[in-house]
Design an enzyme around this catalytic site. Structure first.
Site, mmCIF file in Angstrom:
data_model
loop_
_atom_site.group_PDB
_atom_site.id
_atom_site.type_symbol
_atom_site.label_atom_id
_atom_site.label_comp_id
_atom_site.label_asym_id
_atom_site.label_seq_id
_atom_site.Cartn_x
_atom_site.Cartn_y
_atom_site.Cartn_z
ATOM 1 N N ARG A 235 45.748 19.390 48.896
ATOM 2 C CA ARG A 235 46.660 19.934 49.905
ATOM 3 C C ARG A 235 46.226 19.553 51.311
ATOM 4 O O ARG A 235 47.052 19.356 52.201
ATOM 5 C CB ARG A 235 46.753 21.453 49.746
ATOM 6 C CG ARG A 235 47.581 21.860 48.506
ATOM 7 C CD ARG A 235 47.308 23.293 48.123
ATOM 8 N NE ARG A 235 48.160 23.796 47.041
ATOM 9 C CZ ARG A 235 47.980 23.551 45.745
ATOM 10 N NH1 ARG A 235 46.987 22.776 45.330
ATOM 11 N NH2 ARG A 235 48.791 24.062 44.830
ATOM 12 N N ARG B 79 37.734 18.672 31.525
ATOM 13 C CA ARG B 79 37.185 20.023 31.329
ATOM 14 C C ARG B 79 36.709 20.250 29.893
ATOM 15 O O ARG B 79 35.830 21.075 29.661
ATOM 16 C CB ARG B 79 38.193 21.083 31.762
ATOM 17 C CG ARG B 79 38.555 20.957 33.253
ATOM 18 C CD ARG B 79 39.096 22.218 33.862
ATOM 19 N NE ARG B 79 39.805 21.947 35.098
ATOM 20 C CZ ARG B 79 39.215 21.781 36.294
ATOM 21 N NH1 ARG B 79 37.914 21.869 36.413
ATOM 22 N NH2 ARG B 79 39.946 21.527 37.371
ATOM 23 N N LYS C 103 39.402 21.168 44.194
ATOM 24 C CA LYS C 103 40.386 20.109 43.941
ATOM 25 C C LYS C 103 41.747 20.475 44.536
ATOM 26 O O LYS C 103 42.373 19.662 45.223
ATOM 27 C CB LYS C 103 40.483 19.885 42.429
ATOM 28 C CG LYS C 103 41.388 18.757 42.009
ATOM 29 C CD LYS C 103 40.997 18.202 40.654
ATOM 30 C CE LYS C 103 41.342 19.100 39.485
ATOM 31 N NZ LYS C 103 42.773 19.109 39.155
ATOM 32 N N SER C 104 42.199 21.684 44.281
ATOM 33 C CA SER C 104 43.532 22.094 44.772
ATOM 34 C C SER C 104 43.589 22.029 46.294
ATOM 35 O O SER C 104 44.574 21.564 46.879
ATOM 36 C CB SER C 104 43.836 23.528 44.339
ATOM 37 O OG SER C 104 43.939 23.597 42.944
ATOM 38 N N ARG D 30 44.752 22.012 25.452
ATOM 39 C CA ARG D 30 43.389 22.565 25.517
ATOM 40 C C ARG D 30 43.103 23.582 24.416
ATOM 41 O O ARG D 30 41.931 23.830 24.116
ATOM 42 C CB ARG D 30 43.119 23.161 26.910
ATOM 43 C CG ARG D 30 42.927 22.053 27.919
ATOM 44 C CD ARG D 30 42.557 22.535 29.294
ATOM 45 N NE ARG D 30 42.219 21.380 30.121
ATOM 46 C CZ ARG D 30 42.233 21.382 31.451
ATOM 47 N NH1 ARG D 30 42.557 22.482 32.115
ATOM 48 N NH2 ARG D 30 41.902 20.287 32.110
ATOM 49 N N GLY E 271 48.009 15.721 37.762
ATOM 50 C CA GLY E 271 49.262 16.475 37.734
ATOM 51 C C GLY E 271 49.594 17.073 39.088
ATOM 52 O O GLY E 271 50.761 17.115 39.492
ATOM 53 N N GLN F 159 51.761 24.568 40.871
ATOM 54 C CA GLN F 159 52.221 23.212 41.196
ATOM 55 C C GLN F 159 53.725 23.215 41.412
ATOM 56 O O GLN F 159 54.233 22.585 42.347
ATOM 57 C CB GLN F 159 51.835 22.240 40.081
ATOM 58 C CG GLN F 159 50.329 22.046 40.003
ATOM 59 C CD GLN F 159 49.899 21.113 38.892
ATOM 60 O OE1 GLN F 159 50.711 20.716 38.054
ATOM 61 N NE2 GLN F 159 48.628 20.770 38.870
ATOM 62 N N ASP G 20 42.400 27.154 34.535
ATOM 63 C CA ASP G 20 41.627 25.927 34.309
ATOM 64 C C ASP G 20 40.253 26.199 33.697
ATOM 65 O O ASP G 20 39.539 25.271 33.337
ATOM 66 C CB ASP G 20 41.433 25.178 35.632
ATOM 67 C CG ASP G 20 42.740 24.562 36.127
ATOM 68 O OD1 ASP G 20 43.663 24.392 35.310
ATOM 69 O OD2 ASP G 20 42.829 24.268 37.323
HETATM 70 C C1 S3P Z 1 46.960 23.484 40.358
HETATM 71 C C2 S3P Z 1 47.685 24.365 39.603
HETATM 72 C C3 S3P Z 1 47.454 24.583 38.162
HETATM 73 C C4 S3P Z 1 46.089 24.053 37.732
HETATM 74 C C5 S3P Z 1 45.803 22.680 38.289
HETATM 75 C C6 S3P Z 1 45.834 22.712 39.799
HETATM 76 C C7 S3P Z 1 47.283 23.349 41.791
HETATM 77 O O1 S3P Z 1 48.435 23.888 37.431
HETATM 78 O O2 S3P Z 1 45.998 24.016 36.325
HETATM 79 O O3 S3P Z 1 44.543 22.218 37.857
HETATM 80 O O4 S3P Z 1 46.478 22.749 42.540
HETATM 81 O O5 S3P Z 1 48.354 23.831 42.200
HETATM 82 P P1 S3P Z 1 49.855 24.571 37.011
HETATM 83 O O6 S3P Z 1 50.661 24.750 38.231
HETATM 84 O O7 S3P Z 1 50.466 23.580 36.057
HETATM 85 O O8 S3P Z 1 49.483 25.868 36.347
#
Ligand code: S3P
Length: 435
Positions: free
Chosen positions: A26, A387, A21-22, A346, A94, A169, A315
C-alpha cells in the site's frame, strides 16, 4: 531451493522480522498516486512487494530503491499514471493484482494484469464483479481467472458494495477505484478485515469515513505525500511466535511488530491455547500500533478456534496448525473456507504435510480438526506456498527426525531472510539448491 531441518532445538534471542507485506504494497500504491515525494522506511524487499514497485514503474512512476528498506516514491497524483506498454506481471502476489486492478480501472488505463501459475489459478471474479458494477470493462480467463484485461474509456461511478466474503483485498480494490469514481463509494464487510487501506488513506490526508463494518469515501480528493515507517510483519513474526511456544527452553523477543487489532488473531488464538506472550513497549507509528513481543515456551492445549478470530489470523493458520499439532488435545477450526483460495489450498496442503509427519487430522470443507500428538519426520510438499514452507520448517523443533521441505523458493515472496533469522534463533535449518 529446499530446506533441510534437523529435529529439536529451542528459540532464544531477539530479532526484527521482515517488513509488513500489506503495508509495503500500500505504501508504494498510495505514494505513487499522491502529490509529492514519499519516503518509506522498513519496506519489505520481498518479491510480492517488488512486483508492486515494478508495476508502478511501468505506469510511469519514478521510484528510487529499495535500498536497505528505504524507498523514495515521486508521486504523480491521481491523474498522472501512464498506460503501461506491456502486461503488468504480479508474480505470486494476490494483493498486487486485486488492489492494482482497482487503481487501473479507476485511473482509466488500458492494462493487462498477469502473474505466475499459482496466481493465474486464483479467483478474481471477486474484484471483477464490483468493478464492473462501477462501470469498468474487464475481460478474464474462464471463471474470472487472470490474466485480467482492463479497458480504458469507462469512467467509474461510486457504489455501495456489500462484500460477499471477508476480504481486505476486495474491500481495498473497491475503495481505491472509488478515488476516481463519481460520487460516493462505500463498502460493508461481513467481518472485520485488515484496515491498512483506511488508515493509510487517512495518513495521506484523503477524507474517508470508517466506522464498524463500513468505509466510505468520495472520489476526486487529493492524496498528499507523507513519510511511512513500515512495522515488522506480524504474519512473519507468527512463525517464530509459534516456534518459541512449542520448543521447550525458548525465550524470544521480536521487535517493532505491527499489532493492528485487525491482525492480532494469532496472538489471541495462541493465548487461548495457553501461550506465554507479552506485548512490550506498545506505541503508535504512522497510524499503526506497534509493539515488541516476548514469547516463552509454554505447554499448549487444543481449542475450538472462535470464528470471529478467523479473518484476524487468516494468513497465520498454516503455522497455527503446527501449534495445534504440538498441543495437548484437539483443535477445531471452522468458518475458514477462504484458506482454500490462498497461494495454495492451505487446508489441503497442511493436512497432507501433517499426515506425512504422522499427525491425525480430519479435513472439513471450511476448516480442519487436528489432534495434537507426536511429530515424526519426512518430506513435505509446499505446493509453491511460502507459508506452508515456513510452517513445516518450524515443525522441526518438535519432530522426531529430519524434515525436508521441497519447493521453498516462494519464501522470498514475503520473508526473504527467513532462513538466516531462523538459524540465528536456534532452528537447525540448512538451505539446499534443489537437485
Ligand atoms: C491482504 C489480505 C488478505 C491476506 C493477504 C494480504 C491484504 O487476503 O490473506 O495475504 O494485504 O489486503 P484476502 O483479502 O484475500 O483475505
Amino acid at each position: 531451493m529446499e530446506f533441510k531441518l534437523l529435529p529439536g532445538g529451542s528459540i532464544v534471542g531477539e530479532a526484527r522480522v521482515a517488513g509488513d507485506k500489506s503495508i509495503s504494497h500500500r505504501s508504494i500504491m498510495f505514494a505513487s498516486i499522491a502529490e509529492g515525494t514519499t519516503h518509506i522506511k522498513g519496506f519489505l524487499e520481498g518479491e510480492d512487494a517488488l512486483a508492486t514497485v515494478a508495476a508502478f514503474r511501468a505506469m510511469g512512476v519514478r521510484i528510487d530503491g529499495p535500498n536497505d528498506g528505504e524507498v523514495v516514491v515521486h508521486g504523480v497524483g491521481l491523474h498522472g499514471l501512464k498506460t503501461p506498454s506491456a502486461p503488468l506481471d504480479m508474480g505470486n502476489s494476490g494483493t498486487s493484482m486485486r488492489l492494482i486492478s482497482g487503481i487501473v480501472a479507476g485511473a482509466g488505463l488500458d492494462a493487462t494484469l498477469t502473474g505466475d501459475v499459482s496466481l493465474c489459478k486464483r479467483p478474481m471474479g471477486r474484484v471483477i464483479n464490483p468493478l464492473t458494477e462501477m462501470g469498468a470493462r474487464i475481460e478474464s480467463e474462464e471463471q474470472g481467472r487472470p490474466p485480467l484485461r482492463i479497458h480504458a474509456g469507462h469512467p467509474l461511478k461510486g457504489i455501495d458494495y456489500e462484500l460477499p466474503m471477508a476480504s481486505a483485498q476486495v474491500k481495498s480494490c473497491v475503495l481505491l477505484a472509488g478515488l476516481w469514481a463519481q460520487g460516493k463509494t462505500s463498502t460493508k464487510e461481513p467481518a472485520p478485515t485488515r484496515d491498512h487501506t483506511e488508515r493509510m488513506l487517512k495518513g495521506f490526508g484523503y477524507p474517508i469515513e470508517h466506522q464498524g463494518d463500513r468505509a466510505s469515501l468520495e472520489g476526486g480528493h487529493v492524496l498528499r505525500a507523507c513519510d511511512i515507517e513500515v512495522p515488522a510483519d506480524i504474519s512473519s513474526a507468527a512463525f517464530f511466535m509459534v516456534a518459541a511456544s512449542i520448543a521447550p527452553g525458548s525465550d524470544l523477543t521480536l521487535f517493532h511488530v505491527g499489532i493492528n487489532p485487525t491482525r492480532v488473531g494469532v496472538i489471541n488464538i495462541l493465548r487461548l491455547m495457553g501461550a506465554d506472550i507479552e506485548l512490550l513497549n506498545e506505541r503508535e507509528i504512522g497510524g499503526e500500533p506497534v509493539a515488541d513481543i516476548r514469547v516463552r515456551y509454554a505447554e499448549l492445549k487444543g481449542i475450538e478456534i472462535p470464528e470471529e478470530q478467523v479473518p484476524l489470523a487468516i494468513d497465520e493458520f498454516p503455522v497455527l496448525f503446527v501449534a495445534a499439532a504440538c498441543a495437548k488435545g484437539r483443535t477445531v477450526l471452522r468458518g475458514a473456507e477462504e484458506l482454500r483460495v490462498k497461494e495454495s489450498d492451505r487446508i489441503a496442503s497442511m493436512a497432507e504435510g501433517l499426515a506425512t509427519l504422522g499427525v491425525q487430522t480430519e479435513v472439513l470443507e471450511d476448516g480442519i480438526i487436528i489432534d495434537g500428538g507426536t511429530l515424526g519426520s519426512g518430506t513435505i510438499n509446499t505446493y509453491h506456498d511460502h507459508r506452508i514452507a515456513m510452517s513445516f520448517a518450524i515443525a522441526a523443533l518438535r519432530a522426531e527426525g529430519e524434515i525436508r521441505v521441497l519447493e521453498c523458493d516462494p519464501v522470498a515472496t514475503s520473508f526473504p531472510n527467513f532462513d538466516a533469522i531462523a538459524r540465528g534463533l536456534g532452528l537447525q535449518i540448512t538451505t539446499l539448491d534443489a537437485e
